[in-house]
Write an enzyme that holds these catalytic residues in place. Structure first.
Site, mmCIF file in Angstrom:
data_model
loop_
_atom_site.group_PDB
_atom_site.id
_atom_site.type_symbol
_atom_site.label_atom_id
_atom_site.label_comp_id
_atom_site.label_asym_id
_atom_site.label_seq_id
_atom_site.Cartn_x
_atom_site.Cartn_y
_atom_site.Cartn_z
ATOM 1 N N GLU A 2 63.027 78.214 55.968
ATOM 2 C CA GLU A 2 62.711 77.733 57.242
ATOM 3 C C GLU A 2 63.240 78.669 58.301
ATOM 4 O OE1 GLU A 2 63.000 73.863 58.286
ATOM 5 O OE2 GLU A 2 61.277 73.752 59.578
ATOM 6 N N HIS A 35 56.608 64.760 58.203
ATOM 7 C CA HIS A 35 57.683 64.214 58.603
ATOM 8 C C HIS A 35 57.814 62.987 58.217
ATOM 9 C CE1 HIS A 35 61.170 64.355 61.710
ATOM 10 N NE2 HIS A 35 61.126 65.458 60.963
ATOM 11 N N ARG A 58 64.173 71.049 49.821
ATOM 12 C CA ARG A 58 64.539 71.761 51.168
ATOM 13 C C ARG A 58 66.000 71.405 51.557
ATOM 14 N NH1 ARG A 58 62.164 73.536 54.553
ATOM 15 N NH2 ARG A 58 62.280 71.875 56.086
ATOM 16 N N GLU A 61 64.824 67.643 53.044
ATOM 17 C CA GLU A 61 65.988 67.997 54.151
ATOM 18 C C GLU A 61 66.795 67.106 54.634
ATOM 19 O OE1 GLU A 61 62.947 68.768 57.236
ATOM 20 O OE2 GLU A 61 63.559 66.870 58.275
ATOM 21 N N TRP A 65 60.174 58.356 62.499
ATOM 22 C CA TRP A 65 60.040 59.602 63.204
ATOM 23 C C TRP A 65 59.874 60.856 62.554
ATOM 24 C CZ3 TRP A 65 62.750 63.961 64.403
ATOM 25 C CH2 TRP A 65 62.211 65.007 65.292
ATOM 26 N N HIS A 107 66.131 73.859 54.572
ATOM 27 C CA HIS A 107 65.855 73.465 55.924
ATOM 28 C C HIS A 107 66.524 74.338 57.122
ATOM 29 C CE1 HIS A 107 66.091 69.870 59.062
ATOM 30 N NE2 HIS A 107 65.413 70.508 59.108
ATOM 31 N N GLU A 148 55.155 69.451 53.563
ATOM 32 C CA GLU A 148 56.522 68.876 53.698
ATOM 33 C C GLU A 148 56.439 67.454 54.174
ATOM 34 O OE1 GLU A 148 58.718 71.311 56.410
ATOM 35 O OE2 GLU A 148 60.350 69.790 56.372
ATOM 36 N N ARG A 152 54.430 77.803 59.731
ATOM 37 C CA ARG A 152 53.922 76.189 59.681
ATOM 38 C C ARG A 152 53.263 75.977 60.736
ATOM 39 N NH1 ARG A 152 58.626 71.475 60.737
ATOM 40 N NH2 ARG A 152 57.934 71.792 62.874
ATOM 41 N N ASP A 159 54.415 70.001 58.048
ATOM 42 C CA ASP A 159 55.329 68.928 58.024
ATOM 43 C C ASP A 159 54.824 67.550 58.390
ATOM 44 O OD1 ASP A 159 57.639 67.300 57.746
ATOM 45 O OD2 ASP A 159 58.977 68.658 58.955
ATOM 46 N N TYR A 166 55.080 64.935 66.337
ATOM 47 C CA TYR A 166 56.427 65.737 65.757
ATOM 48 C C TYR A 166 55.970 67.079 65.617
ATOM 49 C CZ TYR A 166 59.278 68.162 62.614
ATOM 50 O OH TYR A 166 59.996 69.313 62.006
ATOM 51 N N ASP A 225 68.586 72.685 64.848
ATOM 52 C CA ASP A 225 69.891 71.544 64.851
ATOM 53 C C ASP A 225 70.595 71.721 63.771
ATOM 54 O OD1 ASP A 225 68.392 70.393 62.766
ATOM 55 O OD2 ASP A 225 68.039 68.476 63.967
ATOM 56 N N HIS A 244 57.489 78.693 62.677
ATOM 57 C CA HIS A 244 56.704 77.403 63.457
ATOM 58 C C HIS A 244 55.764 78.105 64.462
ATOM 59 C CE1 HIS A 244 60.289 74.325 62.212
ATOM 60 N NE2 HIS A 244 59.888 75.129 61.314
HETATM 61 O O1 EZ4 Z 1 63.141 66.865 62.447
HETATM 62 O O2 EZ4 Z 1 65.989 68.945 61.938
HETATM 63 O O3 EZ4 Z 1 61.434 70.848 58.846
HETATM 64 N N1 EZ4 Z 1 62.133 70.456 59.741
HETATM 65 C C1 EZ4 Z 1 62.199 69.245 60.302
HETATM 66 C C2 EZ4 Z 1 63.344 69.232 61.521
HETATM 67 C C3 EZ4 Z 1 63.968 67.655 61.677
HETATM 68 C C4 EZ4 Z 1 65.145 67.736 62.453
HETATM 69 C C5 EZ4 Z 1 65.835 66.290 62.616
HETATM 70 O O4 EZ4 Z 1 67.100 66.520 63.099
HETATM 71 O O5 EZ4 Z 1 61.769 68.277 59.719
HETATM 72 O O6 EZ4 Z 1 62.788 69.399 62.717
HETATM 73 CO CO CO Z 2 60.840 68.809 58.005
#
Ligand code: EZ4
Ligand code: CO
Length: 405
Positions: A341, A214, A285, A264, A405, A314, A238, A147, A212, A159, A318, A122
Site C-alpha cells: 500500500e 475497515h 497486511r 494491519e 471506525w 499496510h 480489505e 484502492r 477497504d 472512511y 500514519d 488510493h
Molecule cells: O485507518 O492507518 O488501509 N489502511 C487503513 C488506514 C488506517 C489507519 C489507522 O491509523 O486502514 O488508513
Molecule cells: Co486498512
C-alpha cells in the site's frame, strides 16, 4: 558492537510520528518507526521508561535475542504499544547491521526476489465521478493497482475519503479530540457496488482494484458484499470483518470467492494464525511498525507462504517513511510478497524531517542501494514540528450506537 544511546523522538510534520534512534559505541546509528496513531506518547513512554534502560550496553548485532528479550522478557508479551516499541528497536537494529555490513538490508534478508515493489495507491472522492477521475489519473501515471473509496451520499464522514483535505497526509493530522462519524451498513451495501461497476465500465479489467471496508460489517453482510463485488474482480477486499474472532473469515470464505486481505492491526503471528492456516485469507497486511519489525514480519511471511497467503503491508500515512523503507527491503526479499500500500512521496514538511529516495516506474517502486535501510532523520528539522495531540475519529450508527471506525 555495544548500544551506547537510544533517543526517542515524537514530531508532527503534518501528522505525528514516533522515531527511535539507536546509537552504537562507534557512532553508527539506526532508525525505527514506532508510531501508533492517537497513542503516540504511550509508545514514547514505554520506550523511554522500560526499553531504553534495558538495552544500553547490549550487543546491537544480537537482533533476535534483543527481540525475544523485549517480547518474552517483559512477561506481558502482546499489545499494540509494546509491540510498536519492539518494532522500532528492531528496525533500528537491522539498519545498524546493514550499515556495519555495508549492505542494504534486503541483502541480509536473503536478497532480491523481484526487480521492484508493486504498489497500490488510493483513489478517493466525495462522488463516484470524482473517484473515477482520480483512478484515471493514476492509471495515466502508470500505477497498476488502485484502492477505491467513495463517500456515501448524505452521510457524516466515510472512511478513506478526504473530507475536504487537499493532502492525504493532513487527514487526521491535528484533531485534539476524536471527531464523530456516522455509519449505515444498509446505505453502504446499496451504494458501493456501483462504484466498482462504473470503474470497470470505464477502464476495463486490466487495472487491479481493491477496497477497504475497515471492519464495519458482519461476516454475513461481508459475504453479501463479496458476492455483489464478484463480477468486478477485485485484487482483494480489505478488512471486511473485524479480526478479534478469526472464525468470522471462515463464514465469509465459504460464501464468496472474492480475495480477502486483513492484518494491519495484527501485533503478532498469533493474531493471524488460524486465518492463515485455514486459508481463509489471501493477503496478510501486517506492518513492520505494528507487527514486531522485520524480525517478526519475516517469520509471518514464511508461515503465510505455506498456505498460499501473500504479504501486502499496510502503508497508511500514519506509518513513517522509516516503515516504508523497512517495507521496501522486506518486499524485495519476501518470496510471497503480493503488493505494498502506498500513499505517495510525502510532503515537503515530512521530507524535510526524513530523507530517503524512492521512485516509481510503471507501477513499481525502486530505491537506490544504500547500506542499512537507506533513510535519515533530521533531528533539528523534527524540532520545528512538535507533537500535536490528534485522534482518529470514532464512529456511530445512525441511532448513536458506537461502532467500529
Ligand atoms: O485507518 O492507518 O488501509 N489502511 C487503513 C488506514 C488506517 C489507519 C489507522 O491509523 O486502514 O488508513
Ligand atoms: Co486498512
Amino acid at each position: 558492537m555495544k548500544i551506547k544511546e537510544i533517543k526517542v523522538f515524537v514530531c508532527c510534520p503534518g501528522r505525528n510520528f514516533v522515531t527511535v534512534k539507536v546509537i552504537t559505541e562507534d557512532g553508527t546509528y539506526g532508525l525505527g518507526d514506532g508510531t501508533v496513531n492517537g497513542r503516540e506518547l504511550a509508545v514514547v513512554s514505554y520506550l523511554e521508561e522500560h526499553v531504553v534502560p534495558c538495552l544500553i550496553g547490549k550487543d546491537a548485532h544480537q537482533i533476535e535475542d534483543i527481540w525475544q528479550y523485549l517480547y518474552k522478557g517483559a512477561y506481558w508479551q502482546n499489545g499494540a504499544i509494546s509491540i510498536a516499541a519492539i518494532s522500532a528497536i528492531d528496525m533500528a537494529l537491522w539498519d545498524i547491521k546493514g550499515k556495519l555490513a555495508k549492505m542494504p538490508v534486503y541483502l541480509l534478508l536473503g536478497g532480491k526476489s523481484r526487480k521492484g515493489v508493486t504498489v497500490y495507491v488510493h483513489a478517493n472522492g466525495e462522488t463516484i465521478d470524482e473517484v473515477i477521475g482520480n483512478l484515471g489519473a493514476y492509471i495515466k501515471q502508470g500505477y497498476k493497482a488502485v484502492r477505491l473509496q467513495c463517500a456515501l451520499p448524505n452521510s457524516k464522514g466515510t472512511y478513506g475519503t478526504m473530507e475536504g483535505k487537499k493532502n492525504y497526509y493532513e487527514l487526521q493530522g491535528n484533531r485534539p479530540l476524536p471527531p464523530e462519524n456516522e455509519w449505515s451498513t444498509t446505505k453502504y451495501l446499496n451504494f458501493i457496488p456501483e462504484l466498482f461497476k462504473k470503474a470497470r465500465e470505464k477502464f476495463g479489467y486490466e487495472i487491479e482494484l481493491c477496497h477497504d471496508v475497515h471492519s464495519r460489517i458482519t461476516p454475513i453482510e461481508a459475504a453479501r458484499l463479496g458476492k455483489l463485488l464478484e463480477p468486478y474482480q477485485l485484487l482483494f477486499l480489505e478488512d471486511a470483518v473485524t479480526t478479534e474472532n478469526q472464525e468470522g473469515y471462515k463464514i465469509l470464505r465459504e460464501q464468496t470467492h472474492i480475495p480477502l486481505a486483513t492484518g494491519e492491526k495484527f501485533n503478532t503471528l498469533w493474531d493471524a494464525k488460524e486465518m492463515i492456516q485455514n486459508q481463509w485469507i489471501d493477503y496478510v497486511r501486517t506492518a513492520a511498525t505494528h507487527g514486531g519489525g522485520l524480525t517478526a514480519l519475516r517469520r509471518l511471511a514464511d508461515f503465510a507462504s505455506l498456505y498460499h497467503v501473500r504479504t501486502a503491508p499496510h502503508g497508511a500515512p500514519d506509518l513513517s517513511p522509516i516503515c516504508l523503507m523497512a517495507h521496501m527491503h522486506f518486499n524485495l526479499w519476501a518470496p510471497n510478497f503480493g503488493i505494498q500500500e502506498f500513499v505517495g512521496f510525502g510532503t515537503p514538511e515530512i521530507n524535510e524531517v526524513f530523507q530517503y529516495q524512492v521512485e516509481m516506474k510503471e507501477g513499481l517502486l525502486y530505491m537506490d542501494d544504500q547500506p542499512g535501510l537507506g533513510i535519515d532523520f533530521d533531528e533539528e528539522a523534527a524540532k520545528k514540528h512538535p507533537y500535536k495531540r490528534s485522534y482518529l475519529p470514532v464512529n456511530r450508527l445512525e441511532d448513536g450506537t458506537l461502532w467500529n471506525w
